[in-house]
Design a protein around this motif. Structure first.
Motif, short mmCIF file in Angstrom:
data_model
loop_
_atom_site.label_atom_id
_atom_site.label_comp_id
_atom_site.label_asym_id
_atom_site.label_seq_id
_atom_site.Cartn_x
_atom_site.Cartn_y
_atom_site.Cartn_z
N TYR A 1 -1.09 4.33 4.65
CA TYR A 1 -0.35 3.26 4.57
C TYR A 1 -0.16 2.70 3.21
N ALA A 2 -1.08 2.81 2.24
CA ALA A 2 -1.20 2.09 1.11
C ALA A 2 0.01 2.27 0.09
N PRO A 3 0.47 3.30 0.08
CA PRO A 3 1.63 3.70 -0.86
C PRO A 3 2.93 2.85 -0.51
N LEU A 4 2.91 2.36 0.51
CA LEU A 4 4.30 1.24 0.99
C LEU A 4 3.97 0.14 0.34
N PHE A 5 3.06 -0.21 -0.17
CA PHE A 5 2.54 -1.85 -0.79
C PHE A 5 2.92 -1.62 -2.28
N GLU A 6 3.38 -0.48 -2.75
CA GLU A 6 3.36 -0.10 -4.26
C GLU A 6 4.62 -1.10 -4.63
N PRO A 7 5.78 -1.45 -3.82
CA PRO A 7 6.89 -2.26 -4.19
C PRO A 7 6.25 -3.73 -4.53
N LEU A 8 5.24 -4.22 -3.74
CA LEU A 8 5.07 -5.66 -3.91
C LEU A 8 4.33 -5.90 -5.32
N GLY A 9 3.55 -4.99 -5.73
CA GLY A 9 3.19 -5.02 -7.18
C GLY A 9 4.27 -4.76 -8.20
N THR A 10 5.12 -3.94 -7.87
CA THR A 10 6.04 -3.66 -9.19
C THR A 10 7.10 -4.72 -9.02
#
Length: 163
Positions: free
Chosen positions: A97-106
């Motif tokens: 599920y970690a890739p779904l957190f990428e927008p939080l960083g970007t």
């Protein structure tokens, strides 16, 4: 450094560069869903080395004229957040599920850095701030698309027993 890590660095960087022509202009920036895709998969597979992959892709894209300096704040924070999320979620067997957190960083870390640090330093601060909402929407479309694609790859890797 372990040889396997070097191989992953090369493969993920190469993949990001192969996808580089699929970027699109958004104001003074270029949105690149492929970067967010690579961040998502690399963050889960090689952890902190995903930061090096994001940096290398950004650097080489800039050198080739396929990106802008906004690639750095637009990619590195996303890789960081995916790595941290994967580390936390791995304890529960849910690292995919970690890739779904990428927008939080970007969008949460990288976009403000681009708007309030990089753009003024480049002298395009007014142009960036004027187009703030359209640029944010372009970046959001890019990062959400890339992170969803990375999520599906992470799910496939989990089913194959590779995660």
């Amino acid at each position: 450094m372990e040889y396997r890590v070097v191989a992953y660095l090369a493969v993920f960087t190469g993949l990001g560069l192969a996808l580089a022509p699929l970027s699109f202009p958004v104001g003074p920036t270029r949105a690149f869903p492929g970067q967010h895709f690579v961040n998502g998969v690399a963050g889960v597979v090689i952890g902190p080395w995903a930061l090096a992959v994001a940096f290398l892709i950004s650097l080489i894209r800039n050198m080739l004229g396929l990106g802008t300096v906004f690639a750095f704040p637009g990619s590195i924070p996303g890789a960081l957040v995916v790595w941290l999320a994967a580390t936390a979620l791995r304890r529960f067997g849910k690292a995919h599920y970690a890739p779904l957190f990428e927008p939080l960083g970007t969008l949460g870390l990288g976009f403000p850095a681009a708007a309030y640090v990089v753009a003024p330093l480049l002298g395009v601060g007014e142009r960036f701030i004027t187009g703030l909402i359209p640029i944010f929407i372009g970046w959001a479309a890019s990062t959400i698309t890339g992170s969803i694609a990375a999520f599906f790859v992470a799910v496939a890797l989990r089913r194959l027993g590779r995660l």
